[in-house]
Motif scaffolding. Structure first.
Motif, PDB file in Angstrom:
ATOM      1  N   TYR A 175       0.833  -1.201   0.000  1.00  0.00           N
ATOM      2  CA  TYR A 175       0.000   0.000   0.000  1.00  0.00           C
ATOM      3  C   TYR A 175       0.872   1.257   0.000  1.00  0.00           C
ATOM      4  CZ  TYR A 175      -4.101  -2.856   0.932  1.00  0.00           C
ATOM      5  OH  TYR A 175      -5.122  -3.774   0.831  1.00  0.00           O
ATOM      6  N   LYS A 181      -4.707   3.020   5.000  1.00  0.00           N
ATOM      7  CA  LYS A 181      -5.291   1.684   5.042  1.00  0.00           C
ATOM      8  C   LYS A 181      -5.324   1.159   6.475  1.00  0.00           C
ATOM      9  CE  LYS A 181      -6.802  -2.303   3.557  1.00  0.00           C
ATOM     10  NZ  LYS A 181      -8.202  -2.455   3.100  1.00  0.00           N
ATOM     11  N   TYR A 233      -7.271   2.651  -3.270  1.00  0.00           N
ATOM     12  CA  TYR A 233      -5.896   2.572  -2.787  1.00  0.00           C
ATOM     13  C   TYR A 233      -4.952   2.352  -3.964  1.00  0.00           C
ATOM     14  CZ  TYR A 233      -8.029   1.819   1.795  1.00  0.00           C
ATOM     15  OH  TYR A 233      -8.771   1.954   2.947  1.00  0.00           O
TER      16      TYR A 233
END
Length: 300
Positions: A175, A181, A233
């Motif tokens: 990520y 996240k 994301y």
């Protein structure tokens, strides 16, 4: 004195988040020694006595009425999800704890059929503690291709997405905005703990993350409450490079404790092309290892 418990901890955290000016109070008088509103200020806003509110925060009063909880929620400026969480915590505080070891979660045949039906996009099914109950080939390749594809079949050693996010280097590197996240995952875990305060396996997960991850400790202490519903994301994938996906959480009608996570991309976008490439590289092959030549493993 009793421990404040989850309800008291939540009230304290939310009170500390507010400034006097947030609720129309003038910040005058002696210098404040702690952040946020004082107990007497919050009690005044909620229309309850200071002594009663203090007992509620300290875990000494467990019988708050719906009207009192609503007044406190208004005073704390709670949103819809936080109000629901407050009411769940208050309800749990009234009940006598009975911790029972839950059985391993199982995947219904209908849910397996659903997972096969969305084979064109990365997808996985999570249990209520974020254990991976199943994933399709593309979901595995996108999010956890360094693990054994069949690891969700091990009822005692299933991958857990919350544990992986905080403790698995692959997921931390995956990520781009890992902190965002992580905040989302912790906010969702808070909701789950409010719904199942006596779940020993959930308590073990929270305890493990608390012991092993300082970042988790900081986020958990914030008492943020928010469901993981839909969010985009950017991923740095080790095989196909940068991919931007929207992760959507869908409820499963016959298994209310389980959710289907699907990852979608805009049509004709570079990210869609990357997923096409990922499907080609993962189809009919053993899942890739995180490092070249590294053995496949299961994160427990």
């Amino acid at each position: 004195m009793d421990e404040p418990g989850p309800l008291g901890d939540f009230l304290q955290a939310r009170r500390a988040r507010l400034r006097p000016e947030d609720v129309g109070l003038r910040n005058v008088g002696p210098r404040r020694r702690v952040a946020g509103l004082r107990r007497e200020e919050l009690a005044q806003l909620a229309g309850v006595s200071v002594s009663y509110y203090t007992r509620l925060e300290q875990g000494l009063s467990r019988g708050a009425s719906a009207e009192v909880l609503e007044a406190i929620a208004r005073a704390l400026l709670l949103d819809e999800h936080e109000r629901e969480h407050l009411n769940r915590l208050a309800g749990a505080a009234r009940r006598t704890p009975r911790a029972r070891r839950p059985r391993p979660e199982k995947l219904a045949d209908e849910t397996r059929d659903l997972l096969r039906a969305v084979d064109g996009v990365p997808a996985l099914v999570l249990g209520r503690r974020t254990d991976v109950l199943a994933w399709n080939t593309l979901g595995h390749a996108l999010l956890a291709g360094h693990l054994d594809f069949h690891s969700p079949d091990d009822l005692t050693g299933r991958p857990n997405m919350s544990r992986m996010l905080f403790l698995d280097p692959h997921c931390r590197e995956l990520y781009t905005d890992w902190k965002r996240k992580a905040r989302a995952v912790v906010g969702n875990l808070r909701i789950t703990v409010g719904r199942h305060p006596q779940d020993p396996l959930l308590a073990e997960l929270i305890g493990e993350l608390t012991m092993k991850s300082p970042e988790f400790v900081a986020l958990w202490g914030d008492h943020r409450v928010a469901p993981c519903d839909a969010a985009s994301y950017e991923l740095h994938h080790p095989v196909v490079g940068t991919v931007t996906v929207t992760q959507q959480t869908l409820s499963i009608a016959r298994s209310p404790e389980q959710v289907l996570i699907v990852c979608t991309t805009p049509t004709s976008s570079p990210s869609e092309e990357a997923l096409v490439l990922l499907r080609q590289t993962s189809s009919g092959q053993a899942p890739y290892a995180h490092n070249a030549g590294a053995p496949l493993r299961t994160l427990r």
